[in-house]
Design an enzyme around this catalytic site. Structure first.
Site, PDB file in Angstrom:
ATOM      1  N   CYS A 137      -7.975  -0.810  17.912  1.00 51.96           N
ATOM      2  CA  CYS A 137      -9.074  -0.210  17.172  1.00 51.96           C
ATOM      3  C   CYS A 137      -8.516   0.930  16.343  1.00 51.96           C
ATOM      4  O   CYS A 137      -8.279   2.018  16.842  1.00 51.96           O
ATOM      5  CB  CYS A 137     -10.126   0.315  18.151  1.00 51.96           C
ATOM      6  SG  CYS A 137     -11.526   1.055  17.339  1.00 51.96           S
ATOM      7  N   LEU A 138      -8.267   0.654  15.067  1.00 52.59           N
ATOM      8  CA  LEU A 138      -7.701   1.680  14.199  1.00 52.59           C
ATOM      9  C   LEU A 138      -8.301   1.501  12.813  1.00 52.59           C
ATOM     10  O   LEU A 138      -8.263   0.408  12.250  1.00 52.59           O
ATOM     11  CB  LEU A 138      -6.168   1.532  14.164  1.00 52.59           C
ATOM     12  CG  LEU A 138      -5.420   2.580  13.347  1.00 52.59           C
ATOM     13  CD1 LEU A 138      -5.603   3.980  13.921  1.00 52.59           C
ATOM     14  CD2 LEU A 138      -3.930   2.243  13.298  1.00 52.59           C
TER      15      LEU A 138
END
Lengths: 632, 196
Positions: free
Chosen positions: B90-91
Site C-alpha cells: 500500500c503505497l
C-alpha cells in the site's frame, strides 16, 4: 398576513381563528348542507384572490439539450473569468473543482484568498514562463523517456514543468482513457497543476482525433455531472436532456420530453413525501417486507416439510398438513400424544409471553401498513381511472358544444379535471407521508406520544377535508352534463369551479401544515419536500440559445452542421444527433433559436406542446452571455 | 505501447550504484520480455529489517511509464503497509500519486523508505498495523524474526534448519521430510511438525 385580514370580514370568523392556531377549515362539514356551500366556497375564493402565492420556495428550471449545453455554461464561465481576470480554461478548471458553484468560489475567494483558491483547484498561473524554448534549436533531455529531443518538440506547462510532446501526448491519452479528462495533472511528481486544455487538445488530436473529441465531451458534460444544480433527465430511453434548477433544488420538474420527476432524487414526483420517505415506501411496497415480517413472527417452519405453518387455535402441539406434529413453542418435532397442558416427553414453555407480544406487535404494524397502503393504492387507482375520464369528458364537451344552448365555453370542465388529477396525486402521496410521519421508523424519538397524536389529528383532519372535497369534485365531473339544461350546467359549473378552488386551497394548506407544523419542529432529521404548486409541476423551459464563438472551446462539436439542419431535425421531431456530429468549420456567428419571430419557433426540438413559450425574457437574462444580451 | 528503450535505460541506470543505493533491478528469471522484472532492496539500517534482502516482483503494464508499475513483495515481510499474506503493497506512488517522471529505481527507493517509516494510519495489513500501534516491542520482535527467517533464507542452509528443528526435539528423519514437503520453509515445517 393579508390573507387572514380578509377572512375576518367574512362570515366564518370562528373558523378563521381556528386556522390561525394551525388548525384547518371545515368546509366539507357544511358542504353537505346545500344551502351553505356557496358561502363557503366564496370565502375560500376571496382568500385565493389576494395572490399570496408560493412563498420562499422559488425555483426556475430549464432544459439543457445537447445543443444548448455549451451556452448554458458560458454564463458561469464568464462570471468567474471576469471576477478573477483569468482565461476560460482556468475558469473551467476552477469551476470543475468547485462543482460549478460560482457563489462558493466567490465565498472561498474571500476566505482563502486567490492563491489558495487556485492552488487547491490545480490552477497555476505563472507570470512570464521560465524558459522560452520555442524558437531555439538546442537539445533537451526529456525526463520521462530519457531521450534527447529537439527543443521545438517539447512543451512547458503553466506550472513550469517541461517534457517532450510524445510523452505529454501519451500521458494525456492514458488519463483520458482512464476517465480523468476533467483533471489531467502535470507529469511531474507531486505537481498538482491541471494541464492546459488547449495543449491537451492540440497534442492529442494530432495523433488521435477521436480521443480529443472524447476529451472535449468530458469537459462539456462536466457542467451536468459535476454540478449539484444540473441533472440528467431520468427518462428511459434517455431523451438526451438535462435539467438545470435555480433556487430551491427540492422541487418537482417536467422535462420537455414529458418526464416528470423529483429533481432531488430523480424518482417520480412524490410530494408531500420526502425523498427518504418515498424511497422507503417504494421499497416496502416492493418487497412486501411487512408480509415477510408477519410470516416470520406468526408462523413456524414445519420441521419436516419446511412450509410455514400458522397456528389456528388449540394447544401448542401443532400438526402440519404433511402430517408432522411439532411443538409450537420450540419448533421441535414431537409425537402425537398430548394433553391440553403438556406434550408427552416435551417441555419448553418459557418465552410464551414474549412471543405473544412480538406477534401482537407484528400484527399491529402490518395492519397499520395495510391501512395506509390501501388508501394510497385506492387513490392511485382512482387517478388511473380518472385519466380515462378525460376522453369521456372531451366527448361530452363536443356534444354540448353542438347543441342549442347559450353556453358555449366548456373549458371549466377540463380545468376542473386538471385540478382533480393534481389533488388526487397529492392525496395519494399523503398516505405514505402519514405512514412515516406518525410511525416509528423515522421519527421515533422526535415526538412524545401526545405530540404525535396531536399532530396526527391535525394532519388527518386536513387530509379528510381534502379527500371529501376531491371525491365531490370527481362526482361533479362525472355528471352527464351534455344532457343538462342550461341552468343545470351553470349549477354544475359553479360547483366544479368552487370545488376546484377549495381543493387547491386545501392542498396548499396541507403542504403548509406539513412544512411548518410537522417537519419544521423535527430536531434530528431534515426532510425536505417539494413545494405545492397550484399550476402543477414546474415545466422546465428550454434554453433558447445556441452560442459558440472564437473564445469557446475550439473544435468543440456541440451542434449540427448549421442552424438550418438543426431546425430541420427538430421540426421532424427527431432529437438532434448530438455531440458527435462533426461541425463543418467553426461557427463564429451567434444564432438565436426561438426569438419572437414566428418562423423561428419551428426550430425547437419540442416533443410536447407547451403553453409557455420558450423565449421567456427572464431566461435570456440568466443564460445569455453579457455581450449577447447587449445586442438584444 | 511499453517504452522499451526507457526500461533498458532504467535497468542500466539503476544497477550503476546499487551497492550504495541498496536496490537492484534485473530481468525476472524466465521472463520473455522487459515487462516482467525483479527488484531487490536491502533492509534499512536501524530497523527490524536490517540485514535482510527483500525480493520484489515487478510487472510493467503496457502504458508504463504513464501507468504505475505493479510491485509486490515476494519475500515475506511483517510491516503495516505490506500484506503478510501475499506481499501486496500500500503505497500512494504506486497508485494515484504515480508520476511518469518517477522511475523503477525511485519506486524501489520509496519502498525502502516505507520499510523505515511505516504508515499504520493507512494499513494494508490490519493485524500488523494494530500490533504496530498497540504493542511496538512485539511488533519489532516479530518483524525481526520474519526478516531473519525469510529475508535471510538464502544464507541459511538446509542443514542449519534441520539442526535447529532437531534441537527443538523433533526426530531428524521427520524434520527432513517435512522441510522437503514445504520447500524449506522453516516456519511451515515447524507448524506441520507441531500439529502432527
Amino acid at each position: 398576513m393579508a390573507d387572514d385580514e380578509e377572512f375576518q370580514s367574512s362570515s366564518n370568523r370562528e373558523e378563521e381563528e381556528e386556522e390561525e392556531e394551525g388548525s384547518c377549515f371545515y368546509f366539507s362539514d357544511q358542504y353537505d348542507e346545500d344551502d351553505d356551500d356557496d358561502v363557503n366556497e366564496e370565502t375560500v375564493l376571496e382568500g385565493l384572490e389576494d395572490g399570496a402565492e408560493e412563498d420562499c420556495h422559488w425555483s426556475v428550471s430549464s432544459v439543457i439539450t445537447k445543443e444548448s449545453l455549451l451556452a448554458a455554461q458560458k454564463e458561469d464561465l464568464r462570471k468567474v473569468m471576469e471576477l478573477l481576470v483569468i482565461s476560460e480554461q482556468h475558469a473551467r478548471t476552477l469551476l470543475i473543482h468547485y462543482r460549478w458553484d460560482v457563489e462558493r468560489i466567490f465565498e472561498l475567494l474571500e476566505q482563502k484568498g486567490k492563491e489558495r483558491l487556485f492552488s487547491e483547484a490545480g490552477v497555476t498561473i505563472i507570470e512570464g514562463k521560465g524558459i522560452d524554448l520555442s524558437g531555439s534549436t538546442s537539445m533537451y533531455t526529456c525526463n520521462i523517456c530519457f531521450e534527447d529531443v529537439c527543443s521545438d518538440v517539447v512543451t512547458e506547462m503553466d506550472c513550469g514543468h517541461c517534457y517532450c510532446n510524445d510523452c505529454w501526448t501519451e500521458h494525456f491519452i492514458v488519463k483520458i482513457n482512464d476517465g480523468q479528462s476533467r483533471r489531467i495533472r502535470c507529469m511531474a511528481p507531486k505537481c498538482d497543476a491541471v494541464c492546459d486544455e488547449a495543449i491537451v487538445r492540440n497534442l492529442v488530436s494530432a495523433r488521435h482525433p477521436d480521443i480529443a473529441d472524447r476529451f472535449d465531451r468530458f469537459l462539456l458534460v462536466s457542467y451536468i455531472e459535476d454540478n449539484n444544480k444540473v441533472k440528467w433527465c431520468p427518462s428511459v430511453p434517455h431523451c438526451g436532456n438535462a435539467i438545470r434548477v435555480e433556487g430551491d433544488i427540492y422541487c418537482e420538474v417536467e422535462c420537455t420530453c414529458g418526464r416528470q420527476f423529483c429533481f432531488s432524487c430523480l424518482l417520480e414526483a412524490h410530494s408531500p413525501c420526502s425523498c427518504t420517505m418515498w424511497e422507503l415506501w417504494k421499497k416496502k411496497c416492493h418487497d412486501e417486507s411487512e408480509t415477510v415480517n408477519w410470516i416470520t413472527v406468526n408462523t413456524k417452519p414445519c420441521p419436516k416439510c419446511h412450509k410455514p405453518v400458522e397456528k389456528n387455535g388449540g394447544c401448542n402441539l401443532v400438526s402440519c398438513i404433511c402430517g408432522q406434529s411439532f411443538c409450537w413453542l420450540c419448533g421441535g418435532a414431537t409425537g402425537r400424544d398430548h394433553t391440553w397442558t403438556s406434550i408427552s416427553g416435551h417441555s419448553c414453555g418459557r418465552f410464551k409471553e414474549d412471543q405473544a407480544k412480538r406477534t401482537e406487535r407484528a400484527r399491529r404494524d402490518l395492519y397499520r401498513y395495510m391501512h395506509y397502503h390501501n388508501r394510497y393504492k385506492a387513490h392511485t387507482d382512482s387517478l388511473k381511472q380518472e385519466s380515462n375520464l378525460k376522453e369521456t369528458i372531451q366527448r361530452k364537451i363536443s356534444i354540448s358544444e353542438n347543441k342549442e344552448s347559450r353556453i358555449k365555453d366548456y373549458t371549466w370542465v377540463m380545468n376542473g379535471l386538471t385540478r382533480l388529477f393534481r389533488s388526487r396525486r397529492v392525496l395519494s402521496y399523503s398516505y405514505p407521508f402519514a405512514f412515516y410521519m406518525f410511525g416509528d421508523e423515522l421519527f421515533k424519538d422526535e415526538m412524545t406520544p401526545q405530540e404525535r397524536e396531536l399532530k396526527q389529528n391535525l394532519f388527518e383532519e386536513q387530509q379528510q377535508q381534502l379527500e371529501s372535497n376531491v371525491e365531490k369534485l370527481s362526482m361533479f365531473l362525472e355528471k352527464d352534463f351534455q344532457y343538462f339544461s342550461d341552468e343545470e350546467v351553470m349549477d354544475t359549473m359553479r360547483h366544479v369551479f368552487n370545488l376546484s378552488n377549495v381543493v387547491d386551497r386545501l392542498c396548499k394548506q396541507m403542504y403548509q401544515c406539513i412544512e411548518n407544523d410537522l417537519l419544521y419542529p423535527l430536531q434530528r432529521a431534515t426532510h425536505n419536500i417539494a413545494p405545492y404548486k397550484s399550476k402543477g409541476l414546474e415545466r422546465a423551459s428550454e434554453l433558447s440559445l445556441c452560442w459558440d464563438s472564437d473564445q469557446s472551446l475550439k473544435g468543440m462539436k456541440t451542434s449540427n452542421e448549421d442552424s438550418s439542419a438543426q431546425c430541420d431535425s427538430a421540426a421532424d421531431g427527431v432529437s438532434n444527433a448530438g455531440v458527435n456530429v462533426p461541425a463543418a468549420g467553426k461557427r463564429t456567428g451567434l444564432q438565436f433559436h426561438g426569438s419572437s419571430s414566428s418562423e423561428d419557433s419551428g426550430c425547437f426540438s419540442q416533443k410536447r406542446a407547451r403553453r409557455d413559450g420558450p423565449g421567456d425574457a427572464p431566461l435570456f437574462d440568466l443564460n445569455v452571455p453579457a455581450e449577447v444580451v447587449d445586442k438584444l | 505501447m511499453l517504452d522499451l528503450s526507457r526500461v533498458q535505460k532504467e535497468l542500466v541506470e539503476c544497477n550503476k550504484d546499487s551497492d550504495i543505493s541498496g536496490v537492484t533491478l534485473t530481468l525476472h528469471a524466465g521472463a520473455a520480455d522487459l515487462t516482467h522484472l525483479a527488484g531487490t532492496i536491502t533492509g534499512p539500517l536501524g530497523t527490524p529489517y536490517e540485514g535482510g534482502t527483500f525480493h520484489i516482483d515487478i510487472q510493467l503494464p503496457s502504458g508504463y511509464p504513464f501507468e504505475p508499475p505493479k510491485m509486490q513483495f515476494i519475500t515475506k515481510v511483517w510491516h503495516p503497509n505490506i500484506s503478510s499474506q501475499n506481499g501486496a503493497i500500500c503505497l500512494d506512488i504506486l497508485k494515484d500519486q504515480w508520476s511518469p517522471a518517477l522511475t523503477l529505481k525511485t519506486a524501489l527507493l520509496s519502498l525502502q523508505a516505507l520499510l523505515s517509516a511505516p504508515e499504520p494510519g493507512d494499513p494494508q495489513d490490519a493485524v500488523v498495523a494494530q500490533q504496530y500501534l498497540r504493542d511496538q516491542p512485539t511488533f519489532v520482535v516479530t518483524a525481526r524474526y520474519w526478516t531473519e527467517t525469510f529475508a535471510k533464507r538464502a544464507s541459511v542452509g538446509i542443514e542449519e534448519k534441520v539442526q535447529k528443528l532437531v534441537e527443538m526435539g523433533f526426530p531428524e528423519g521427520m524434520v527432513r521430510s517435512t522441510l522437503e514437503l514445504v520447500n524449506g520453509d522453516e516456519n511451515m515445517a515447524l507448524e506441520k511438525l507441531c500439529s502432527s
